[in-house]
Design an enzyme around this catalytic site. Sequence first.
Site, PDB file in Angstrom:
ATOM      1  N   ARG A 123      59.579  -0.990  59.201  1.00 48.49           N
ATOM      2  CA  ARG A 123      58.456  -1.927  59.264  1.00 48.49           C
ATOM      3  C   ARG A 123      57.445  -1.391  60.276  1.00 48.49           C
ATOM      4  O   ARG A 123      57.788  -1.172  61.436  1.00 48.49           O
ATOM      5  CB  ARG A 123      58.952  -3.314  59.701  1.00 48.49           C
ATOM      6  CG  ARG A 123      57.837  -4.304  59.944  1.00 48.49           C
ATOM      7  CD  ARG A 123      58.314  -5.721  60.257  1.00 48.49           C
ATOM      8  NE  ARG A 123      57.158  -6.529  60.569  1.00 48.49           N
ATOM      9  CZ  ARG A 123      56.913  -7.091  61.747  1.00 48.49           C
ATOM     10  NH1 ARG A 123      57.774  -6.992  62.739  1.00 48.49           N
ATOM     11  NH2 ARG A 123      55.809  -7.777  61.950  1.00 48.49           N
ATOM     12  N   HIS A 167      48.918  -6.802  63.220  1.00 46.63           N
ATOM     13  CA  HIS A 167      49.771  -6.965  64.408  1.00 46.63           C
ATOM     14  C   HIS A 167      48.835  -6.968  65.624  1.00 46.63           C
ATOM     15  O   HIS A 167      48.939  -6.127  66.507  1.00 46.63           O
ATOM     16  CB  HIS A 167      50.818  -5.848  64.464  1.00 46.63           C
ATOM     17  CG  HIS A 167      52.028  -6.166  65.307  1.00 46.63           C
ATOM     18  ND1 HIS A 167      53.319  -6.174  64.813  1.00 46.63           N
ATOM     19  CD2 HIS A 167      52.149  -6.486  66.617  1.00 46.63           C
ATOM     20  CE1 HIS A 167      54.174  -6.471  65.785  1.00 46.63           C
ATOM     21  NE2 HIS A 167      53.482  -6.665  66.886  1.00 46.63           N
ATOM     22  N   GLU A 213      53.469 -12.713  64.212  1.00 45.49           N
ATOM     23  CA  GLU A 213      53.529 -13.648  65.338  1.00 45.49           C
ATOM     24  C   GLU A 213      52.210 -14.323  65.669  1.00 45.49           C
ATOM     25  O   GLU A 213      51.619 -14.097  66.724  1.00 45.49           O
ATOM     26  CB  GLU A 213      54.057 -12.931  66.587  1.00 45.49           C
ATOM     27  CG  GLU A 213      55.507 -12.582  66.458  1.00 45.49           C
ATOM     28  CD  GLU A 213      56.189 -12.316  67.796  1.00 45.49           C
ATOM     29  OE1 GLU A 213      55.561 -12.502  68.850  1.00 45.49           O
ATOM     30  OE2 GLU A 213      57.366 -11.951  67.771  1.00 45.49           O
ATOM     31  N   ASN A 339      60.734 -13.278  63.456  1.00 39.32           N
ATOM     32  CA  ASN A 339      61.074 -12.488  64.632  1.00 39.32           C
ATOM     33  C   ASN A 339      61.921 -13.390  65.523  1.00 39.32           C
ATOM     34  O   ASN A 339      61.490 -14.491  65.874  1.00 39.32           O
ATOM     35  CB  ASN A 339      59.811 -12.085  65.405  1.00 39.32           C
ATOM     36  CG  ASN A 339      58.898 -11.152  64.612  1.00 39.32           C
ATOM     37  OD1 ASN A 339      59.195 -10.792  63.474  1.00 39.32           O
ATOM     38  ND2 ASN A 339      57.794 -10.761  65.220  1.00 39.32           N
ATOM     39  N   TYR A 341      64.009 -13.414  69.069  1.00 40.26           N
ATOM     40  CA  TYR A 341      64.409 -12.752  70.304  1.00 40.26           C
ATOM     41  C   TYR A 341      65.266 -13.657  71.187  1.00 40.26           C
ATOM     42  O   TYR A 341      66.195 -13.229  71.820  1.00 40.26           O
ATOM     43  CB  TYR A 341      63.168 -12.333  71.113  1.00 40.26           C
ATOM     44  CG  TYR A 341      62.466 -11.121  70.552  1.00 40.26           C
ATOM     45  CD1 TYR A 341      62.840  -9.847  70.940  1.00 40.26           C
ATOM     46  CD2 TYR A 341      61.426 -11.255  69.627  1.00 40.26           C
ATOM     47  CE1 TYR A 341      62.211  -8.725  70.439  1.00 40.26           C
ATOM     48  CE2 TYR A 341      60.783 -10.133  69.116  1.00 40.26           C
ATOM     49  CZ  TYR A 341      61.182  -8.870  69.531  1.00 40.26           C
ATOM     50  OH  TYR A 341      60.557  -7.766  69.016  1.00 40.26           O
ATOM     51  N   GLU A 400      61.941  -8.863  63.432  1.00 41.95           N
ATOM     52  CA  GLU A 400      62.114  -8.230  64.739  1.00 41.95           C
ATOM     53  C   GLU A 400      63.267  -8.894  65.468  1.00 41.95           C
ATOM     54  O   GLU A 400      63.433 -10.117  65.393  1.00 41.95           O
ATOM     55  CB  GLU A 400      60.865  -8.396  65.640  1.00 41.95           C
ATOM     56  CG  GLU A 400      59.700  -7.541  65.261  1.00 41.95           C
ATOM     57  CD  GLU A 400      58.485  -7.770  66.161  1.00 41.95           C
ATOM     58  OE1 GLU A 400      58.646  -8.164  67.333  1.00 41.95           O
ATOM     59  OE2 GLU A 400      57.365  -7.541  65.675  1.00 41.95           O
TER      60      GLU A 400
END
Length: 494
Positions: A123, A167, A213, A339, A341, A400
Amino acid sequence: MAARPQIREVMASKRISRRRFAGIAAWSTLGLSAPSVASAQAGKSGPNRATFPRGFVWGTATSSYQVEGAVNEDGRGPSIWDRFAHLPGTISDRSTGDTACDHFHRYKEDVRLMKALGTKAYRFSIAWPRVFPDGTGKPNPKGLDFYDRLLDELSAAGIEPYATLYHWDLPQALQDRSGGWTQRETPKAFADYSAYVAKRLSDRVKCFFTINECSRHVHLGHGEGADAPGLKLSRQEQNQVRHHIALGHGLAVQAIRAHARAGTKVGPAENAVSCIPAIETSENIRAAEVATRELNAGYLTVMMEGKYTDAYQASADAPKFTAEDLRIISSPIDFLGVNVYTPDHYVVAASNERGYTLAPFPASFPHMKAGWLKPGPEAIYWVPRHVAKLWKVKSIYITENGTSSSDQPAADGSIYDLDRIMYLRNYLTQLQRATSEGVPLRGYFLWSLMDNFEWGDGFEQRFGLYHVDFETQRRTPKLSAAFYRETIARNAVA
Ligand code: PNW
């Protein structure tokens, strides 16, 4: 670039030369010249409760401004990140993405690094200001040349490209001319750019992500002023920006449907606000679902449901919108990229009006090298499970997941990034739990292939499986690269 002197100090203190450091820390010293026999067998031995589904897509992720460099080559125009990173006081180590990983010139080597991991997917993001240096108007004839070369290299290596269209590197011209995402011109320009890219690249790119995001881009870029474009807007204005980004997403989905080859797939890549049941009781699980829907009201929820939630609309900070906007924003998508985290909230069911309490984090809650990155591996189980349940999503990618680490070389020159391995092992175990329960997860992209320009943290936060020496551009695998390679070979957590 504080990371560099830091490594130099460590090497000096351990009396290892730069050459020795780079030479020693290779695959063989990390105990893996080829995937182990046991792992190869494990992959073949029929259904195993601990394996990932057959065909599960293992990949790595990067983004244009963070890795490419070459900011003035082939007619690229400036982006809001070029402008921002060059302002005094914006980047902790005073670095910029001017050169970053020099991926623009070293992409062949970088594709070899992906291949060495055994990844079958990559990606990356396309830099809008390479394609339309002025944001709109005439495309730069050389604007997609680099991506053409990259795609050919990936194809030769048997690695499937997943391209993100945005992005965060907005053409500076759009910020200057029309206020960027604060105005409705930008979603329209984004659709035109997306149409152009889809037409040109969909012979080789089968999957596109629209916008990476939205929530961080709004919060840090337009609220805190800590990311480009460095604005500090009111909450209402931030929600208006969010609405325009959602509109940009929807228009891009439509543009791709209209201009890409038949069968091209598209979806967002969002860091959904993650809501984890503090204890897994049915009441808390339900409360965490309700919180997920409400706390993502301004982006994912409106995208999936075609309307803002009642509570969001009733708030004083709600954006202004039309019914037509909502129809565009909720254009059907092919998959949802998330994503993941860190757990944003641990949720406890409550008999208050909203039905839940967001438990405050105790000061003693641990974090990884980055202070914001609290390890909560269950997040990668619950986010996909919640979105699958709430919106009947049929196809989910983890776009991600990863962590930074101090990544200091040991006496033998290798980087034994045990904290990253611990983090990944725990998250992947929870991801496997989700797939084993039938949550429709299709793939996982580890952030990141290699250390890169970590926005306001410059080169001080290293997220890579490969260490990058930003002076020499030498790439060296960390122990976590061997861990990921072994996991991919087994199709099970190593
Ligand atoms: C993501 N948080 O950013 C971005 O998509 C990447 O470009 C970035 O390099 C990577 O994660 C690592 O930071 C995030 O505070 C940064 O919750 C911070 C947060 C979330 C995402």
